[in-house]
Design an enzyme around this catalytic site. Structure first.
Site, PDB file in Angstrom:
ATOM      1  N   ASN A  24       0.810  -1.218   0.000  1.00  0.00           N
ATOM      2  CA  ASN A  24       0.000   0.000   0.000  1.00  0.00           C
ATOM      3  C   ASN A  24       0.845   1.271   0.000  1.00  0.00           C
ATOM      4  OD1 ASN A  24       0.379  -0.997   2.882  1.00  0.00           O
ATOM      5  ND2 ASN A  24      -0.196   1.139   3.237  1.00  0.00           N
ATOM      6  N   GLY A  28       6.763  -1.495  -1.824  1.00  0.00           N
ATOM      7  CA  GLY A  28       5.748  -2.466  -2.209  1.00  0.00           C
ATOM      8  C   GLY A  28       4.766  -1.885  -3.205  1.00  0.00           C
ATOM      9  N   TYR A 172      16.897  -5.517  13.989  1.00  0.00           N
ATOM     10  CA  TYR A 172      16.621  -5.341  12.563  1.00  0.00           C
ATOM     11  C   TYR A 172      17.628  -6.131  11.733  1.00  0.00           C
ATOM     12  CZ  TYR A 172      15.776  -3.117   8.034  1.00  0.00           C
ATOM     13  OH  TYR A 172      15.496  -2.883   6.712  1.00  0.00           O
TER      14      TYR A 172
END
Length: 309
Positions: A24, A28, A172
């Protein structure tokens, strides 16, 4: 293909079906938009369906939305079941969604948020959808890693969920290293199938929302330097798109920007860190990931020997 690979190099995607997680916004969105623009039927697998619908409205082509919250294994299973009911085939699964440098949090299943979202959620989703891909010639699983897989990164088997101490950067790094190790182990397991391959990519430094959780000491310098050291999401998506569509791509390869230190530039074949190729660690991570998610893949275990791509 030359060094200046762009979306113009994407082959005709008509007849192909793609699922893109986190589509969204940012990388991506640009990945899904480019695939749909070349004729693919694209499913935006997103946590916020309303935002997904708004994103789909900005794309041309056959684009639909599927609810998917990677922080919940229940949601991952529900999304996979819905996709299996909707799709007769799956050509491309692009594991793009992710979180970065978040404060210490856990997923609904109690996993450290970055490891749970970036690795375990995608591990489970891939395992639950893979049998839709195995019969499809040219199908690919593309998982998005990061230059962060080199920074304070290791698979901390003694404390995978960072319960004893917590480092945003280290957590991460662990999750992005796990993305690569998952790709390499999955490719070995797929090697006998003759159809599906697993590939990895990274966007370099792109100006997306992903760094919004960066520690305060980094956030201001990143803001100042962004115009110099980052590229647009459309450029950042190119390595993923090349990994997904270039006919010359081989399983187990890794694509990133071609500029200095892989920060910016057009996509090319790159090499990940030496530790990412450690087969024993890859296989141990796979076994742990199966235990944590309860997902078993429809492909057998790999051999211990491997070659460096």
């Amino acid at each position: 293909m030359g060094a200046q690979w762009t979306t113009a190099n994407i082959p005709d995607q008509r007849g192909r079906v793609a699922v893109v997680t986190g589509a969204n916004t940012g990388l991506g969105y640009e990945t899904a938009r480019a695939l749909a623009g070349r004729g693919a039927s694209v499913v935006l697998a997103v946590r916020d369906v309303d935002k997904g619908e708004r994103a789909a409205a900005g794309m041309t082509g056959d684009v639909t939305v599927q609810a998917l919250d990677l922080t919940s294994l229940d949601s991952v299973r529900a999304a996979a079941a819905a996709l299996r009911a909707r799709l007769g085939r799956l050509d491309l699964l692009i594991n793009n969604a992710g979180v970065m440098y978040t404060p210490k949090q856990t997923t609904r299943d109690g996993f450290e948020l970055q490891f749970g979202t970036n690795h375990l959620g995608h591990f489970a989703l891939t395992g639950l959808l893979l049998d839709l891909m195995l019969p499809v010639p040219g199908s690919r699983v593309v998982t998005v890693s990061s230059v962060g897989h080199r920074i304070r990164a290791a698979i901390h088997f003694g404390d995978l969920q960072w319960e004893r101490s917590y480092s945003r950067v280290g957590a991460y790094g662990q999750s992005k290293l796990a993305n690569l190790m998952f790709t390499y182990e999955l490719q070995r397991r797929l090697a006998g199938s003759g159809t599906t391959v697993a590939v990895a990519a990274h966007p370099g430094m792109s100006s997306t929302e992903l760094a919004r959780n960066a520690p305060a000491a980094l956030r201001l310098p990143l803001t100042w330097l962004a115009p110099v050291i980052t590229q647009t999401p459309a450029m950042g998506a190119l390595p993923t798109l090349r990994a997904a569509t270039d006919p010359a791509v081989l399983g187990g390869q890794y694509y990133g920007p071609g500029g200095r230190n892989e920060i910016m530039g057009h996509p090319r074949l790159v090499t990940s860190s030496p530790q990412s190729y450690e087969v024993a660690v890859q296989q141990r991570l796979w076994a742990v990931s199966e235990d944590l998610t309860g997902v078993r893949f429809p492909v057998g275990p790999s051999q211990r020997s491997t070659s460096k791509h």
